[in-house]
Design a protein around this motif. Structure first.
Motif, PDB file in Angstrom:
ATOM      1  N   SER A 138     -19.082   6.723 -15.005  1.00  0.00           N
ATOM      2  CA  SER A 138     -19.233   8.087 -14.526  1.00  0.00           C
ATOM      3  C   SER A 138     -18.757   9.046 -15.606  1.00  0.00           C
ATOM      4  CB  SER A 138     -18.424   8.298 -13.239  1.00  0.00           C
ATOM      5  OG  SER A 138     -17.038   8.329 -13.541  1.00  0.00           O
ATOM      6  N   ILE A 139     -19.021  10.322 -15.413  1.00  0.00           N
ATOM      7  CA  ILE A 139     -18.662  11.313 -16.425  1.00  0.00           C
ATOM      8  C   ILE A 139     -17.164  11.581 -16.448  1.00  0.00           C
ATOM      9  CG2 ILE A 139     -20.907  12.447 -16.410  1.00  0.00           C
ATOM     10  CD1 ILE A 139     -19.682  14.589 -14.603  1.00  0.00           C
ATOM     11  N   ASN A 140     -16.436  11.203 -15.406  1.00  0.00           N
ATOM     12  CA  ASN A 140     -15.001  11.510 -15.369  1.00  0.00           C
ATOM     13  C   ASN A 140     -14.141  10.272 -15.563  1.00  0.00           C
ATOM     14  OD1 ASN A 140     -15.679  10.413 -12.941  1.00  0.00           O
ATOM     15  ND2 ASN A 140     -14.643  11.922 -11.690  1.00  0.00           N
ATOM     16  N   GLY A 141     -14.670   9.276 -16.263  1.00  0.00           N
ATOM     17  CA  GLY A 141     -13.848   8.163 -16.708  1.00  0.00           C
ATOM     18  C   GLY A 141     -13.820   6.937 -15.812  1.00  0.00           C
ATOM     19  N   PHE A 142     -14.465   6.979 -14.661  1.00  0.00           N
ATOM     20  CA  PHE A 142     -14.540   5.787 -13.814  1.00  0.00           C
ATOM     21  C   PHE A 142     -15.651   4.854 -14.317  1.00  0.00           C
ATOM     22  CE2 PHE A 142     -11.715   6.339 -10.240  1.00  0.00           C
ATOM     23  CZ  PHE A 142     -11.482   7.704 -10.194  1.00  0.00           C
ATOM     24  N   GLU A 143     -15.492   3.590 -14.044  1.00  0.00           N
ATOM     25  CA  GLU A 143     -16.541   2.621 -14.325  1.00  0.00           C
ATOM     26  C   GLU A 143     -16.541   1.557 -13.247  1.00  0.00           C
ATOM     27  OE1 GLU A 143     -15.438   1.062 -18.182  1.00  0.00           O
ATOM     28  OE2 GLU A 143     -14.375  -0.606 -17.242  1.00  0.00           O
ATOM     29  N   ALA A 144     -17.691   0.922 -13.071  1.00  0.00           N
ATOM     30  CA  ALA A 144     -17.798  -0.165 -12.094  1.00  0.00           C
ATOM     31  C   ALA A 144     -18.685  -1.239 -12.685  1.00  0.00           C
ATOM     32  CB  ALA A 144     -18.376   0.344 -10.784  1.00  0.00           C
ATOM     33  N   GLU A 145     -18.388  -2.466 -12.344  1.00  0.00           N
ATOM     34  CA  GLU A 145     -19.160  -3.586 -12.863  1.00  0.00           C
ATOM     35  C   GLU A 145     -19.781  -4.369 -11.728  1.00  0.00           C
ATOM     36  OE1 GLU A 145     -17.175  -5.995 -15.736  1.00  0.00           O
ATOM     37  OE2 GLU A 145     -19.101  -6.782 -16.444  1.00  0.00           O
ATOM     38  N   PHE A 146     -21.080  -4.541 -11.805  1.00  0.00           N
ATOM     39  CA  PHE A 146     -21.814  -5.341 -10.829  1.00  0.00           C
ATOM     40  C   PHE A 146     -21.665  -6.802 -11.196  1.00  0.00           C
ATOM     41  CE2 PHE A 146     -24.766  -6.983  -8.020  1.00  0.00           C
ATOM     42  CZ  PHE A 146     -25.867  -7.557  -8.632  1.00  0.00           C
ATOM     43  N   ASN A 147     -21.129  -7.575 -10.259  1.00  0.00           N
ATOM     44  CA  ASN A 147     -20.972  -9.006 -10.464  1.00  0.00           C
ATOM     45  C   ASN A 147     -21.756  -9.719  -9.372  1.00  0.00           C
ATOM     46  OD1 ASN A 147     -20.038 -11.726 -10.425  1.00  0.00           O
ATOM     47  ND2 ASN A 147     -18.226 -11.078 -11.582  1.00  0.00           N
ATOM     48  N   LYS A 148     -22.934 -10.213  -9.747  1.00  0.00           N
ATOM     49  CA  LYS A 148     -23.836 -10.795  -8.746  1.00  0.00           C
ATOM     50  C   LYS A 148     -23.270 -12.087  -8.168  1.00  0.00           C
ATOM     51  CE  LYS A 148     -28.698 -11.892  -7.990  1.00  0.00           C
ATOM     52  NZ  LYS A 148     -30.046 -11.969  -8.599  1.00  0.00           N
ATOM     53  N   SER A 149     -22.652 -12.890  -8.998  1.00  0.00           N
ATOM     54  CA  SER A 149     -22.157 -14.197  -8.518  1.00  0.00           C
ATOM     55  C   SER A 149     -21.008 -14.019  -7.534  1.00  0.00           C
ATOM     56  CB  SER A 149     -21.718 -15.058  -9.694  1.00  0.00           C
ATOM     57  OG  SER A 149     -20.642 -14.443 -10.377  1.00  0.00           O
ATOM     58  N   GLN A 150     -20.199 -12.991  -7.737  1.00  0.00           N
ATOM     59  CA  GLN A 150     -19.090 -12.733  -6.833  1.00  0.00           C
ATOM     60  C   GLN A 150     -19.413 -11.659  -5.802  1.00  0.00           C
ATOM     61  OE1 GLN A 150     -15.402 -12.089  -8.934  1.00  0.00           O
ATOM     62  NE2 GLN A 150     -15.626 -13.928 -10.178  1.00  0.00           N
ATOM     63  N   THR A 151     -20.625 -11.166  -5.838  1.00  0.00           N
ATOM     64  CA  THR A 151     -21.088 -10.076  -4.941  1.00  0.00           C
ATOM     65  C   THR A 151     -20.046  -8.975  -4.859  1.00  0.00           C
ATOM     66  OG1 THR A 151     -20.311 -11.194  -2.926  1.00  0.00           O
ATOM     67  CG2 THR A 151     -22.583 -11.605  -3.608  1.00  0.00           C
ATOM     68  N   SER A 152     -19.653  -8.491  -6.028  1.00  0.00           N
ATOM     69  CA  SER A 152     -18.640  -7.441  -6.071  1.00  0.00           C
ATOM     70  C   SER A 152     -19.121  -6.261  -6.910  1.00  0.00           C
ATOM     71  CB  SER A 152     -17.325  -7.980  -6.643  1.00  0.00           C
ATOM     72  OG  SER A 152     -17.483  -8.312  -8.014  1.00  0.00           O
ATOM     73  N   PHE A 153     -18.497  -5.134  -6.677  1.00  0.00           N
ATOM     74  CA  PHE A 153     -18.808  -3.911  -7.427  1.00  0.00           C
ATOM     75  C   PHE A 153     -17.516  -3.087  -7.468  1.00  0.00           C
ATOM     76  CE2 PHE A 153     -21.560  -1.199  -9.592  1.00  0.00           C
ATOM     77  CZ  PHE A 153     -21.673   0.072  -9.031  1.00  0.00           C
ATOM     78  N   HIS A 154     -16.515  -3.601  -8.164  1.00  0.00           N
ATOM     79  CA  HIS A 154     -15.200  -2.965  -8.205  1.00  0.00           C
ATOM     80  C   HIS A 154     -15.210  -1.729  -9.081  1.00  0.00           C
ATOM     81  CE1 HIS A 154     -14.114  -6.431  -6.078  1.00  0.00           C
ATOM     82  NE2 HIS A 154     -13.690  -7.191  -7.072  1.00  0.00           N
ATOM     83  N   LEU A 155     -14.454  -0.739  -8.668  1.00  0.00           N
ATOM     84  CA  LEU A 155     -14.356   0.543  -9.386  1.00  0.00           C
ATOM     85  C   LEU A 155     -13.037   0.581 -10.139  1.00  0.00           C
ATOM     86  CD1 LEU A 155     -15.678   3.439  -9.700  1.00  0.00           C
ATOM     87  CD2 LEU A 155     -14.177   4.133  -7.810  1.00  0.00           C
ATOM     88  N   ARG A 156     -13.078   1.008 -11.401  1.00  0.00           N
ATOM     89  CA  ARG A 156     -11.869   1.026 -12.217  1.00  0.00           C
ATOM     90  C   ARG A 156     -11.752   2.336 -12.975  1.00  0.00           C
ATOM     91  NH1 ARG A 156     -14.378  -3.958 -13.593  1.00  0.00           N
ATOM     92  NH2 ARG A 156     -13.345  -5.727 -12.615  1.00  0.00           N
ATOM     93  N   LYS A 157     -10.497   2.672 -13.281  1.00  0.00           N
ATOM     94  CA  LYS A 157     -10.250   3.788 -14.182  1.00  0.00           C
ATOM     95  C   LYS A 157      -8.982   3.456 -14.965  1.00  0.00           C
ATOM     96  CE  LYS A 157     -10.165   8.812 -14.612  1.00  0.00           C
ATOM     97  NZ  LYS A 157     -10.242  10.123 -13.945  1.00  0.00           N
ATOM     98  N   PRO A 158      -8.993   3.545 -16.276  1.00  0.00           N
ATOM     99  CA  PRO A 158      -7.840   3.120 -17.076  1.00  0.00           C
ATOM    100  C   PRO A 158      -6.617   4.031 -16.947  1.00  0.00           C
ATOM    101  CG  PRO A 158      -9.569   3.998 -18.487  1.00  0.00           C
ATOM    102  CD  PRO A 158     -10.131   3.930 -17.111  1.00  0.00           C
ATOM    103  N   SER A 159      -6.832   5.303 -16.583  1.00  0.00           N
ATOM    104  CA  SER A 159      -5.716   6.242 -16.496  1.00  0.00           C
ATOM    105  C   SER A 159      -6.085   7.345 -15.493  1.00  0.00           C
ATOM    106  CB  SER A 159      -5.432   6.851 -17.874  1.00  0.00           C
ATOM    107  OG  SER A 159      -4.430   7.836 -17.800  1.00  0.00           O
ATOM    108  N   VAL A 160      -5.398   7.342 -14.355  1.00  0.00           N
ATOM    109  CA  VAL A 160      -5.783   8.287 -13.296  1.00  0.00           C
ATOM    110  C   VAL A 160      -5.016   9.598 -13.414  1.00  0.00           C
ATOM    111  CG1 VAL A 160      -6.522   6.519 -11.674  1.00  0.00           C
ATOM    112  CG2 VAL A 160      -4.125   7.277 -11.666  1.00  0.00           C
ATOM    113  N   HIS A 161      -5.629  10.646 -12.842  1.00  0.00           N
ATOM    114  CA  HIS A 161      -5.023  11.972 -12.782  1.00  0.00           C
ATOM    115  C   HIS A 161      -4.750  12.340 -11.335  1.00  0.00           C
ATOM    116  CE1 HIS A 161      -7.619  12.365 -16.547  1.00  0.00           C
ATOM    117  NE2 HIS A 161      -6.374  12.192 -16.950  1.00  0.00           N
ATOM    118  N   ILE A 162      -3.862  13.294 -11.149  1.00  0.00           N
ATOM    119  CA  ILE A 162      -3.576  13.797  -9.803  1.00  0.00           C
ATOM    120  C   ILE A 162      -4.870  14.198  -9.104  1.00  0.00           C
ATOM    121  CG2 ILE A 162      -2.485  15.630  -8.474  1.00  0.00           C
ATOM    122  CD1 ILE A 162      -0.385  13.839  -9.497  1.00  0.00           C
TER     123      ILE A 162
END
Lengths: 114, 113
Positions: B59-83
């Motif tokens: 995303s434009i504000n630093g979030f990312e997500a990875e599609f994992n077909k074998s694990q049927t997951s789509f976890h959302l991550r951000k390396p450094s969060v803001h208030i």
């Protein structure tokens, strides 16, 4: 400004008194949908419309009606509201009816049925 | 039928710390995957989505997500969060070419100073 508008934003009513929540979009979107949001349950789809005069049930359609007579409008009708329909309602629209299109949400309507 | 499970209802985290919001889905057919964000007293807005191609979406504000077909997951991550990232985050799926959208129950992210 491109937007989805809902009216009213807040509504308190009594059991059995028919009400309509309006939804309008100014983006010429084909697809529109209604959701209800309840704590711990996320959003659940009530009805959706792929185009004018084409509507179908979502996962929780009981107690609700919709119509799509014009492309821009998609009202939600509760003919005989009950307390279990107390919820936060969102209208959304997207460009087309392909599942990959982004949905644009209205600001929500908080409904309380006493 | 499709289903979406968000494994954490609330995630408290300190400012500038990394965060992961977990999402698992169930479907026998191919799906599109979405993360939407809801700031207090507002409607939902799209954060990012996976349609096809690269399994990592940003995303434009630093979030990312990875599609994992074998694990049927789509976890959302951000390396450094803001208030300002304090919000409720919803994972959602639609069947490819379909019309219905299934949302998860949501994860409330609290970012503390």
């Amino acid at each position: 400004e491109a937007q989805v508008t809902q009216n009213p934003r807040y509504l308190i009513t009594v059991t059995g008194k028919k009400l309509t929540v309006t939804c309008s979009q100014n983006m010429n979107h084909e697809y529109m949908s209604w959701y209800r949001q309840d704590p711990g349950l996320g959003l659940r789809q009530i009805y959706y419309s792929m185009n004018v005069e084409v509507t179908d049930k979502g996962d929780v359609p009981e107690g609700y009606k919709v119509s799509r007579k014009e492309k821009r409008n998609f009202p939600l009708i509760l003919e005989s509201p009950s307390p279990n329909q107390t919820s936060l309602y969102f209208c959304a629209s997207s460009v087309g009816a392909d599942g990959g299109d982004t949905q644009y949400f209205g600001p929500g309507t908080r409904l309380t049925v006493l | 039928a499709q289903s979406v499970t968000q494994l954490d209802s609330q995630v408290p985290v300190f400012e500038e710390a990394p965060v992961e919001l977990r999402c698992n889905y169930s479907s026998s057919v191919s799906v599109y995957l979405f993360w939407y964000v809801q700031y207090p007293n507002q409607g939902l807005q799209l954060l990012l989505k996976y349609l096809s191609g690269s399994t990592l979406v940003e995303s434009i504000n630093g979030f990312e997500a990875e599609f994992n077909k074998s694990q049927t997951s789509f976890h959302l991550r951000k390396p450094s969060v803001h208030i300002s990232d304090t919000a409720e985050y919803f994972c959602a799926v639609t069947v490819t070419g379909g019309f219905k959208t299934i949302f998860g129950a949501g994860t409330r992210l609290f970012v503390k100073a």
